[in-house]
Design a protein around this motif. Structure first.
Motif, mmCIF file in Angstrom:
data_model
loop_
_atom_site.group_PDB
_atom_site.id
_atom_site.type_symbol
_atom_site.label_atom_id
_atom_site.label_comp_id
_atom_site.label_asym_id
_atom_site.label_seq_id
_atom_site.Cartn_x
_atom_site.Cartn_y
_atom_site.Cartn_z
ATOM 1 N N PHE A 6 85.875 11.232 62.042
ATOM 2 C CA PHE A 6 84.964 10.546 61.125
ATOM 3 C C PHE A 6 84.718 9.109 61.558
ATOM 4 O O PHE A 6 83.573 8.667 61.685
ATOM 5 N N ASN A 22 86.152 19.652 58.853
ATOM 6 C CA ASN A 22 87.232 19.088 58.027
ATOM 7 C C ASN A 22 88.014 20.120 57.217
ATOM 8 O O ASN A 22 89.247 20.181 57.320
ATOM 9 N N ILE A 70 80.709 24.809 54.430
ATOM 10 C CA ILE A 70 81.283 23.607 53.799
ATOM 11 C C ILE A 70 81.534 23.844 52.312
ATOM 12 O O ILE A 70 82.610 23.524 51.790
ATOM 13 N N ASN A 111 85.491 24.133 51.118
ATOM 14 C CA ASN A 111 85.934 23.073 50.212
ATOM 15 C C ASN A 111 86.148 23.595 48.799
ATOM 16 O O ASN A 111 87.052 23.144 48.092
ATOM 17 N N TYR A 143 78.645 14.815 49.561
ATOM 18 C CA TYR A 143 78.060 14.136 50.728
ATOM 19 C C TYR A 143 77.036 15.021 51.432
ATOM 20 O O TYR A 143 75.910 14.587 51.716
ATOM 21 N N GLU A 171 84.430 7.806 51.241
ATOM 22 C CA GLU A 171 85.218 8.633 52.164
ATOM 23 C C GLU A 171 86.139 7.763 53.020
ATOM 24 O O GLU A 171 87.308 8.109 53.241
ATOM 25 N N PRO A 212 81.883 17.379 58.582
ATOM 26 C CA PRO A 212 82.195 18.004 57.287
ATOM 27 C C PRO A 212 82.441 19.510 57.383
ATOM 28 O O PRO A 212 83.169 20.062 56.562
ATOM 29 N N GLU A 267 83.261 15.645 49.992
ATOM 30 C CA GLU A 267 82.543 16.250 51.110
ATOM 31 C C GLU A 267 81.371 17.109 50.621
ATOM 32 O O GLU A 267 80.287 17.081 51.213
ATOM 33 N N SER A 296 87.734 16.978 49.230
ATOM 34 C CA SER A 296 86.881 18.165 49.357
ATOM 35 C C SER A 296 85.664 18.062 48.444
ATOM 36 O O SER A 296 84.540 18.401 48.848
ATOM 37 N N TYR A 350 78.350 13.209 61.916
ATOM 38 C CA TYR A 350 79.079 12.810 60.712
ATOM 39 C C TYR A 350 78.455 13.312 59.415
ATOM 40 O O TYR A 350 79.089 13.237 58.362
ATOM 41 N N THR A 351 77.232 13.871 59.476
ATOM 42 C CA THR A 351 76.643 14.429 58.252
ATOM 43 C C THR A 351 76.821 15.940 58.138
ATOM 44 O O THR A 351 76.827 16.478 57.034
#
Length: 302
Positions: free
Chosen positions: A243, A278, A30, A34, A65, A103, A275, A62, A59, A270-271
């Motif tokens: 998402f 994405n 990630i 990103n 997050y 988001e 990500p 993310e 990005s 979703y955590t």
């Protein structure tokens, strides 16, 4: 000061190092993917457009997050303790809700940008100038802050006089509310209202935007033009579905219908998993990003 214990994956503690390695690899993926997107949108002049301005902000969001959740999970997997102070738990919940809400709004802004580009191409450059884009991003970040702080304060003002063991790997609303020994009805109603406003309303607006976008694309006479228009929207639409799908099930489904283990599994999606997907979706399906990446690699190794 009161402390909570995040149970996390204690029921499968024999897999702790497998989970640690898997989550660490995903976290690094990630950060790297990103980071590449952010770098490319800064250094390549061909990517200095509203769409890639929003993508670079997405990005960055993310990265923020996952940094709120994954490092803590990795530490708990190493120690198998999961101790977290009430203040740290409240701070994590506040940040997760704030970044998750941002988001939702940013995905809505990105859909609006695609709507303007495809449905109003002649006025696009004027209507979506840099000032407007900056204001839309700032509004996405700022508008959720007072709501989230207020909701977090309300939840952690409740008395916690029973168990301090949170059956989750993060301090999320549903598992924390289960530990409160006071009447949580009002807090649950407030959380549901916020979820509807922050999750459902942007999702409906995104669907309306894409309804208009698809209608306009189908009117194009050129097959190549239709293919190009679809390609610029498909990545974003895939991310939106992934998402919002998991977020809606987690926060809008009645809590009596959702087991704690299912809740943890959805939260993992979703955590961590989404990500991770994405940036891969945005890069692999985007010719401009791939071209900019090839140019960068050529410069570095020339």
């Amino acid at each position: 000061m009161m402390k909570f214990i995040l149970l996390g994956f204690s029921d499968i503690s024999h897999l702790q190092w497998i989970l640690f390695g898997m989550f660490l690899l995903m976290y690094l993926t990630i950060l790297m993917c990103n980071g590449i997107i952010i770098l490319l949108t800064k250094i390549d002049s061909n990517l200095h457009t509203p769409m890639y301005f929003f993508l670079s902000n997405f990005s960055f969001l993310e990265v923020c997050y996952v940094t709120v959740t994954i490092p803590r999970m990795l530490m708990d997997l190493c120690t198998l303790k999961g101790n977290i102070s009430l203040f740290a738990c409240a701070a994590q919940m506040c940040l997760i809700l704030m970044l998750g809400g941002t988001e939702c709004l940013l995905l809505m802004v990105m859909a609006y940008d695609r709507y303007m580009a495809i449905c109003k191409p002649l006025n696009y450059a004027i209507l979506m100038n840099h000032k407007v884009c900056t204001q839309l991003v700032a509004a996405s970040w700022i508008s959720v802050i007072p709501v989230v702080i207020g909701e977090t304060y309300q939840i952690f003002s409740l008395p916690f006089c029973g168990s301090n063991r949170i059956n989750h790997f993060i301090c999320d609303i549903p598992p924390v509310l289960k530990l409160a020994c006071g009447d949580t009805f009002v807090n649950e109603i407030e959380a549901n209202i916020i979820a509807v406003v922050v999750v459902t309303v942007p999702f409906l607006l995104i669907m309306v935007s894409y309804g208009k976008i698809i209608s306009n694309i189908l009117k194009l006479t050129s097959a190549r033009g239709r293919a190009k228009a679809f390609s610029t929207c498909s990545s974003h639409l895939i991310v939106v579905v992934l998402f919002y799908g998991t977020a809606s099930i987690t926060y809008l489904q009645p809590k009596t219908n959702q087991s704690e283990e299912i809740g943890k599994l959805l939260s993992l999606f979703y955590t961590i998993f989404i990500p991770t997907l994405n940036p891969i979706i945005y890069t692999m399906r985007n010719k401009d990003i791939m071209l900019a990446l090839r140019k960068l690699i050529t410069k570095l190794f020339a």
